[in-house]
Scaffold this active site. Sequence first.
Site, PDB file in Angstrom:
ATOM      1  N   HIS A  75     117.119  34.621  10.003  1.00  8.11           N
ATOM      2  CA  HIS A  75     117.622  34.335  10.817  1.00  8.11           C
ATOM      3  C   HIS A  75     118.075  32.837  10.394  1.00  8.11           C
ATOM      4  CE1 HIS A  75     113.714  31.986  10.888  1.00  8.11           C
ATOM      5  NE2 HIS A  75     114.626  31.147  11.162  1.00  8.11           N
ATOM      6  N   ASP A 102     112.667  39.729  10.498  1.00  7.48           N
ATOM      7  CA  ASP A 102     113.022  38.469  10.226  1.00  7.48           C
ATOM      8  C   ASP A 102     112.959  38.188   8.464  1.00  7.48           C
ATOM      9  OD1 ASP A 102     114.504  36.107  11.007  1.00  7.48           O
ATOM     10  OD2 ASP A 102     112.555  34.581  10.627  1.00  7.48           O
ATOM     11  N   SER A 147     112.088  27.827   7.200  1.00  8.35           N
ATOM     12  CA  SER A 147     112.361  29.420   7.339  1.00  8.35           C
ATOM     13  C   SER A 147     112.963  29.492   6.150  1.00  8.35           C
ATOM     14  CB  SER A 147     113.015  29.403   8.086  1.00  8.35           C
ATOM     15  OG  SER A 147     112.895  29.068   9.635  1.00  8.35           O
TER      16      SER A 147
END
Length: 509
Positions: free
Chosen positions: A149, A179, A253
Amino acid sequence: MNIAPNSHSRTRKRLMAAAASVAIAGAIGFGAVATGTAPVLAEAVRVEAPQVPSFADVVERVSPAVVSVRVKSKIESTADDGSDLPDAFGDLPDDPQLRRFFREFRGSGDQDGRDGMRRFGRADRQPRPVAQGSGFFISEDGYLVTNNHVVGEGSSFTVVMHDGKELDAKLVGTDPRTDLAVLKVEGDGKFTYVDFADDSKVRVGDWVVAVGNPFGLGGTVTAGIVSARGRDIGAGPYDDFIQIDASVNRGNSGGPTFNLNGQVVGINTAIFSPSGGSVGIAFDIPASTAKQVVQDLMKDGTVQRGWLGVEIQPVTSEIAESLGLKSDKGALVSSAQDDGPGKEAGISAGDVITQVDGKDVASPKELARLIGAYPPGKPVDVTLWRDGKSETVKVDLGTLPSSDKQASADQQPSAPPEADTLADLGLTVTRSDDGKGLVVTDVDPDSDAADRGIQPGDVITSVNSTEVNGTEDVAKAMADAVKSGRKAVLMQITRDDSNRFVALPVAKG
């Protein structure tokens, strides 16, 4: 009165001794005042306590391997209003608090790491930063791991090293289902890199250190413990997250979480955040999951997974009771797809998958992870619980399609329509025109059937793996269950071309 000479002499000596004592005391007091210190009468309090371990050595060694990832794209960024949720959460109800429950750090509202700040004077068609995240090198020749993402909509990528040096990178491959993504830094050079840990040895309560790029600030270190294992947050079929309480925020992230040996135990991917900031609940992709996916992406740029071709649901305690299972472990097959390898091997609705190649299946999620770990074409032994006994079938796995398919219900023989009631179950039914069992026309709102979600329009296709064409078939299945000492029967229900199983208690007359 006359005083004796000896008595006078003793009195004089006492007076001289007292004067000498006062003189000595005065000298001591004056010395204390002159030196500015008080006389030391006892040592200061000091407690010998165990020292808290320092993370400095770990951080010093691993920090050069952790990078910031800047992504440019021609896609306009959106305001950070909490509506930018990952695709896996798109089906959540339109409730602001619920939709913010699992906020991911996409960086969509962050320009150069600063919320709400924009750079003007750029043409709209020129690439501009739309996301910032973190990553880490896993090879000395420049391969690095981050989140899908973070890079999914990017057109160009820049890696910012620990020392501030910026390097261009290219996208090697992504895996939206987990992901994960892999980038490769362009050019020659050797890089400090880290390795994945054996996360099966990670225990709840172990110390961990997270390193990343929160809010575009660059290398930031936080520490905490492993709070839980095996978390399912509804992100996808392979959920098996490690929960940590180290502070993790937007921009972390793709960043690594290390153990005290400097090995990566997990990759930051999501947080629970009612407020938008860290509240001490973060979720990591386990190293065991990431390691295999990363290897596939480095080799082929994509991930191909095995496919069984069945629709499954959890085994509840009531379902286990109705099937004669000793525990509520396994995955109940609600339907087998016509073109799937499972149906070709003989797997059918009502079977409970308990093992794959001798490995226990605890839940539908566990089955998805086990099957997904095999390559397409791999033959596997699938152990089933069927008709009150265990049996094994061999399945040659197919290739997982790009999008999951809904399985349709098995066709049943047709039967003439006939209305009737199942009073003990609180159901009114009629025979289906197309021969697919019994159509529910009414449900007693005070019945167990209503409590378990059975609705008018549902079709009962089988009871305890026996096809039903009339109420007499249901009654017989219930009587057989009572004779076998079971407390419930398992009904196969079809609704909107999708199958599921419901356990209903039976009355012991």
